[in-house]
Scaffold this motif. Sequence first.
Motif, PDB file in Angstrom:
ATOM      1  N   GLU A 193      -4.378   0.819  -3.080  1.00  0.00           N
ATOM      2  CA  GLU A 193      -4.874   1.625  -1.971  1.00  0.00           C
ATOM      3  C   GLU A 193      -5.335   0.694  -0.850  1.00  0.00           C
ATOM      4  N   PRO A 194      -5.305   1.161   0.404  1.00  0.00           N
ATOM      5  CA  PRO A 194      -5.665   0.284   1.530  1.00  0.00           C
ATOM      6  C   PRO A 194      -7.019  -0.398   1.385  1.00  0.00           C
ATOM      7  N   GLU A 195      -7.994   0.327   0.867  1.00  0.00           N
ATOM      8  CA  GLU A 195      -9.335  -0.255   0.752  1.00  0.00           C
ATOM      9  C   GLU A 195      -9.406  -1.346  -0.329  1.00  0.00           C
ATOM     10  N   ALA A 196      -8.426  -1.339  -1.232  1.00  0.00           N
ATOM     11  CA  ALA A 196      -8.404  -2.354  -2.297  1.00  0.00           C
ATOM     12  C   ALA A 196      -7.471  -3.509  -1.960  1.00  0.00           C
ATOM     13  N   LEU A 197      -6.792  -3.431  -0.817  1.00  0.00           N
ATOM     14  CA  LEU A 197      -5.783  -4.446  -0.500  1.00  0.00           C
ATOM     15  C   LEU A 197      -6.381  -5.840  -0.369  1.00  0.00           C
ATOM     16  N   GLN A 198      -7.388  -5.993   0.494  1.00  0.00           N
ATOM     17  CA  GLN A 198      -7.930  -7.333   0.723  1.00  0.00           C
ATOM     18  C   GLN A 198      -8.575  -7.915  -0.530  1.00  0.00           C
ATOM     19  N   PRO A 199      -9.378  -7.132  -1.275  1.00  0.00           N
ATOM     20  CA  PRO A 199      -9.905  -7.684  -2.531  1.00  0.00           C
ATOM     21  C   PRO A 199      -8.806  -8.108  -3.505  1.00  0.00           C
ATOM     22  N   THR A 250       0.860  -1.180   0.000  1.00  0.00           N
ATOM     23  CA  THR A 250       0.000   0.000   0.000  1.00  0.00           C
ATOM     24  C   THR A 250       0.903   1.239   0.000  1.00  0.00           C
ATOM     25  N   PRO A 251       0.347   2.428  -0.233  1.00  0.00           N
ATOM     26  CA  PRO A 251       1.193   3.624  -0.355  1.00  0.00           C
ATOM     27  C   PRO A 251       2.057   3.939   0.867  1.00  0.00           C
TER      28      PRO A 251
END
Length: 245
Positions: free
Chosen positions: A178-184, A122-123
């Motif tokens: 991005e953090p919100e896209a990490l798990q997917p 992530t960034p």
Amino acid sequence: MTEPLLYAEADGLVTLTLNRPEARNALNLALAEALAAACRRATDAQAKCVLIRAKGPVFCAGADLKERQGMDDNTVRARRVKGFWAYESIERLPMPSIAVVEGPAVGSGVEIAAACDMIVATPRASFKTPEALWGTVGATQRLPRILGKRLAKDMMFTGRVLGAEEALAAGLVARLVEPEALQPTLDAITATILKAPASAMALAKRCIDEGLERDPRGALATELMAIEDSLAAAEWRKTMSGFGR
């Protein structure tokens, strides 16, 4: 006493979580030994993929220097060997391994991440190898093979920090999300790996790793031997039978 490493397994996916957030996940003897043991456990369990991630905002702040206070040379040497064995255990996993880096990775943290087959970051991820600036030696072998010797030397000699974007451009990070896209993203990657024939994944990994250490003829021989192993396993027949339907 809190376990320095958490081990979780589900449907062929093993997740190893560095669990020393109060020490910024610094690598001490217990964590090094736990990493090596967990890699053996994952191999024995015939896991199909291994994730290595960390609890807390820092992936790994490097070696636990507090642990070394008061150690004599022989004890420090033995402790360093344990660290090397942990990295080697990760690197020699027969199945694909993925480092999930969501914060700074320093020294040993870079070694752990670089020993994996790929890094998803992530960034907030960053990478630093300041060993020489601290009067010691380390992280001199994997990074030059990944980044090239010029950039690896810049990091080692000056303490240059590679941010996530730079690490992606340099080839250290495979995917930056991005953090919100990490798990997917992790779910999609691991689902693909878990559905693939395990033997083919292991053979492909072996061909790439061993091939880079050999001349082109030797590398081709490695692939030809892997093809023979693949034919003998016959997993390819099951996969190919699904095409054209």
